[in-house]
Design an enzyme around this catalytic site. Sequence first.
Site, short mmCIF file in Angstrom:
data_model
loop_
_atom_site.label_atom_id
_atom_site.label_comp_id
_atom_site.label_asym_id
_atom_site.label_seq_id
_atom_site.Cartn_x
_atom_site.Cartn_y
_atom_site.Cartn_z
N THR A 88 4.70 33.15 -36.80
CA THR A 88 4.21 34.29 -37.55
C THR A 88 4.81 34.06 -38.92
OG1 THR A 88 4.19 35.66 -35.58
CG2 THR A 88 4.46 36.85 -37.63
N THR A 145 0.30 37.24 -38.75
CA THR A 145 0.41 36.25 -37.67
C THR A 145 -0.93 35.84 -37.09
OG1 THR A 145 1.59 35.77 -35.60
CG2 THR A 145 0.60 37.95 -35.78
O1 DON Z 1 2.67 40.60 -32.88
C1 DON Z 1 3.57 40.06 -32.26
O2 DON Z 1 4.55 40.65 -31.87
C2 DON Z 1 3.48 38.57 -32.01
N1 DON Z 1 2.12 38.17 -31.99
C3 DON Z 1 4.27 37.86 -33.04
C4 DON Z 1 4.31 36.39 -32.78
C5 DON Z 1 5.39 35.71 -33.50
O3 DON Z 1 6.14 36.29 -34.23
C6 DON Z 1 5.55 34.28 -33.24
N2 DON Z 1 6.51 33.72 -34.15
N3 DON Z 1 7.44 33.10 -34.12
#
Ligand code: DON
Length: 572
Positions: free
Chosen positions: A383, A401
């Site tokens: 993200t 993200t």
């Molecule tokens: O919205 C969320 O909580 C997840 N889709 C976020 C994903 C995420 O942060 C991956 N990163 N490292």
Amino acid sequence: MQIPAAGLLLTLIVLSPSCARRVEAPGTTPADGMAPTWNMRAPRVIEASKALVVSGSPLASAVGRDILRQGGNAVDAAVAVGFALAVVHPEAGNIGGGGFMVIRLADGRVQTLDYRETAPGRASRDMYLSAAPEASVTGHLSAGVPGAVAGLTEAHRRFGRLAFSTVIAPAIGLAYDGFLVDEYRSSSIGEDSARLVLFPASRATFLPNDRPPETGSTFRQPELGATLEAVRDSGAAGFYRGRVADLIVAEMVRGHGLIDHDDLNRYRAIWRNPIEISYRGHTIYSMPPASSGGVTMGEILNIMEGYDPLPAFGTAALMHREAEAMRRAFTDRNRHLGDPGFVNNPVQRLLSKDYAAELRQQIGEQASVTPRFETGAGGGSSTTHYSVVDADGNAVSCTTTLNNSYGSAVTVTGAGFLLNDEMDDFATSPGEPNMYGLVQGEANAIAPGKRMLSAMTPSIVLDREKQLYMIVGTPGGPKIITMVYHVISNVIDHRMPLPEAVRAPRTHHQALPDSLQIEGGGFLPATLDSLEGKGHGLWSREPWGDVEAIVRTSQGWQGVTDPRRGGGGAGY
Ligand code: DON
């Protein structure tokens, strides 16, 4: 590259009127409580007297700075950075995903914008139970209806100052003219090449000659440039209707995905009131549902506020209490929170100081137990967060993200952008763990048009005088919530300068799996022994996150970009 703590230097970018200069300045020694083995390098630090952007990409931050210099406000810059990230940081920057933006204007007004993806109209509660394994993570069926273009255009419509064509122009230029690939982005594409190669348009875009673009090569994305031009010319309609929409729907038909024209037509970004948390005299604004970020972090902060004074950083006493607070906050999150258009979120109760006191009462000297559960949760996902402040003191905290790095790994053929795999953030199989090991319930079950619960926690902190103090956020799945908590607490409670607060080792508990995750090498062995003695199952992991934060200083603003990844800042 990591350098030993003993040789720690802070890299400062000192700004002269015409250019930024990188100098080495004496660093800090690790704060008490960190292990000598904690060899995380010093963060990149950017000082600016007037305005500043920090993001997961130095190029995107420079775009934001240039927009600010042209007279754009923080929202103009945030929108420009959002589109630029879609070009120069494709693992997470996006137009095929979604995000959340917290905006605080200099006059004190605060608004949040929810442009989270939605489940397609043909999605259903149990759609993944009979689907191929990984169907919620890779491929067409994993994609929710993208919200990013609706969000960025709406933020600009309401608060932007410059013409939209000016704000989106740098992203279009970067897509057509290309940009120099740095080491971080070359290896990031390499890490996901096994997924990207599965889809012809992704292979053609990201693996020229079947290899990731090499460090130092120029990476051009003309199809993405044309898509961005359609958005420049027609706003959100340039994405949700017309040629780009047709290409999205054709891609869905090709890969048996669910998004159709009705879904695209119906998508709207939603303005919401922020979550407001008071913490030791400070005020924190963060994201309400459909993100769980603000509520869950607020619950953790409220529990911790009752420990006065807080035990010192890195002590078992502190880490135990934090783990127990996190466990309880995540238990509530996973059980109660979901898209407010579909479920009733008991936000007031979860955020009341009385409720926090009740939970604190339950915390003793030993770890409590949540049903045991094994999972390979986490890893390899992305993200991205960016923080912006302008010369008038308007601030934007934005996290966006595709979920996984490179999302579903599906590039829309002919349109040059990746689609998200956000459907995996639903309880795809209520009671079973998702990609992050989160076990969630009915409140976050799939329903047509529903937003999947997020953990993104873009936040803005005011000082005791209610002046803008800090802008903070990060990627990291459920760990986002605990990272933002840690950075805020490190600064407010442990009085760390922001670079040290970001560099410090992190811990995370999310109720299930029932283990306390710790960044390996960060804490003293005696501390870990003591935590195990209290009954915590420890799970030592590679460092995580990419905090991009700004703090007010006596000279103006200081931006800090996480040493764990490849971001950078720019200001003036
Ligand atoms: O919205 C969320 O909580 C997840 N889709 C976020 C994903 C995420 O942060 C991956 N990163 N490292």
